[in-house]
Design an enzyme around this catalytic site. Sequence first.
Site, mmCIF file in Angstrom:
data_model
loop_
_atom_site.group_PDB
_atom_site.id
_atom_site.type_symbol
_atom_site.label_atom_id
_atom_site.label_comp_id
_atom_site.label_asym_id
_atom_site.label_seq_id
_atom_site.Cartn_x
_atom_site.Cartn_y
_atom_site.Cartn_z
ATOM 1 N N SER A 39 73.720 32.562 81.595
ATOM 2 C CA SER A 39 74.446 31.476 80.984
ATOM 3 C C SER A 39 74.066 30.091 81.480
ATOM 4 C CB SER A 39 75.941 31.709 81.229
ATOM 5 O OG SER A 39 76.241 31.613 82.619
ATOM 6 N N LYS A 90 74.939 22.743 86.631
ATOM 7 C CA LYS A 90 75.531 23.469 85.509
ATOM 8 C C LYS A 90 76.915 22.859 85.265
ATOM 9 C CE LYS A 90 76.617 28.275 84.188
ATOM 10 N NZ LYS A 90 76.612 29.674 84.669
ATOM 11 N N SER A 150 73.299 35.224 85.566
ATOM 12 C CA SER A 150 73.213 33.894 84.947
ATOM 13 C C SER A 150 72.398 32.850 85.695
ATOM 14 C CB SER A 150 74.602 33.337 84.689
ATOM 15 O OG SER A 150 75.138 33.961 83.551
HETATM 16 N N1 GLN Z 1 75.397 37.515 80.823
HETATM 17 C C1 GLN Z 1 76.548 37.957 81.517
HETATM 18 C C2 GLN Z 1 77.782 37.840 80.664
HETATM 19 O O1 GLN Z 1 77.651 37.468 79.563
HETATM 20 C C3 GLN Z 1 76.709 37.249 82.816
HETATM 21 C C4 GLN Z 1 77.089 35.864 82.765
HETATM 22 C C5 GLN Z 1 77.064 35.241 84.119
HETATM 23 O O2 GLN Z 1 76.363 35.667 85.040
HETATM 24 N N2 GLN Z 1 77.843 34.190 84.245
HETATM 25 O O3 GLN Z 1 78.844 38.130 81.102
#
Ligand code: GLN
Length: 461
Positions: A152, A77, A176
């Site tokens: 994400s 990532k 994520s």
């Molecule tokens: N979807 C969550 C957010 O938008 C978590 C993102 C993540 O786990 N980095 O904050």
Amino acid sequence: MKNKLPLTIKETQDGLIKKEFSAVELVDSYLGQIKRYNEEYNIFLTICEDEAYKKAKELDKSGAYATPLAGVVTSYKDIFLTKGVRTTAGSKVLESYIPPYSATSVSRIENAGAIPIGKLNCDAWAHGSSGENSDFGSTKNPWNKEYVPGGSSSGSGAALAANMSLITTGTDTCGSIRLPANYCFSVAIKPTYGAVSRYGVIAMASSLDTVGPIGRTVEDVETVFNVIKGEDGFDGTVTNEERKVKSEKLKIGIPKEFFTGGIDPEVEKTITLAIEVLKNEGVEFKEVTLPSTKYAIDVYYVIQPAEVSSNLGRFDGIRYGNGRDAFGDEAKRRIMLGTYVLSAGYYDAYYLKAMKVRSKIISEVDKVFDEVDALIAPVAPTPPFKLGDKVSDPLTMYLTDVYAATANLCGIPSLALPSGFSKLGLPLGFQLMGPRFSENNLFELGKTCHRAMSYEPKVAF
Ligand code: GLN
């Protein structure tokens, strides 16, 4: 060679040792997929062709195929610092940032013999559930390009579905890692908070951030987890603690709060099937209740922006990258929300209250683990959704994380497992959460489950 993929780590190493193929041929094969499909699916932000061939040639020359990740083609990532290789966090702020060192997890993966092949697209600063918040454009789901791959860590799931990498890394602050794994038919572990060092990973919300691998089998994910876990001296939260695997009969809790309201029938059905399969394997199930977890998502969306607003303060354009005007809408929204909940007049009403409810959730979850060894739950309330469906409504997007938040707020591990496909042919799965440092238990359960389901790793093309 091409037809042989997808390979597992073990198959890769057996093949290398028996000289059925070389590490260079492996790189040819994954790179071939990247070259054919990356433009259309927007999975990689940076491709490291030269570095990959260099490492593969060294490996073939030395024949050192016995290290835990020898020949394992890996991508990260783009929130993991990689020495000398651009790292953007999916944001235009860092569009030309070249880090002077690598994250601990990156160095450990590479020291174990892996071949790094590139950096993966993600929601900017890891803010998002669909990949659509990346400043470099949305990633498309290889199982159907009209759908999101989950976020994400959008590229981390999609690269596996598109057979562009054997394993990938992601970060999980509230789903994520687990969400893209589920939406792309892959396996992932969101480790215990404090099991894997976050050194060299761009921080989102520091009391929630975790680092973990995504792969196609439980065994592969377990292998990478064992390589990256443990103290490095750079992240003070990390300890080498481990819980012994229980050998007697395991009991899994079904928390009723995770199966009410907005859950999609297809998601529920796949979990019911998994429960049946595990029952046949002798696993016991018990309904449990975690009443305060219904507030987990609300608590998360107070604590997380508070920590985001503080962590993003360092990106002021002086020390790294472009100025503040390069922040996208979602990052701005979170900086404003976070600053608001921390401000003098509102701190008690929002931040402090959220912290109290967080403690309540933690004590309920701790207590339930006196009764059961793990909890089964959905990762997301619905199968993958269409690109564009939720972008104009941030609140609806935030609700994707409703089942993910508990594990992060409590710092407990969660294994995301693929289990089938929806009527539309989109991946479905679920998660198994366990007490802190019970990753080994979860891996054993995951393997039992996949064995009983006759699970086979699959790629979209
Ligand atoms: N979807 C969550 C957010 O938008 C978590 C993102 C993540 O786990 N980095 O904050």
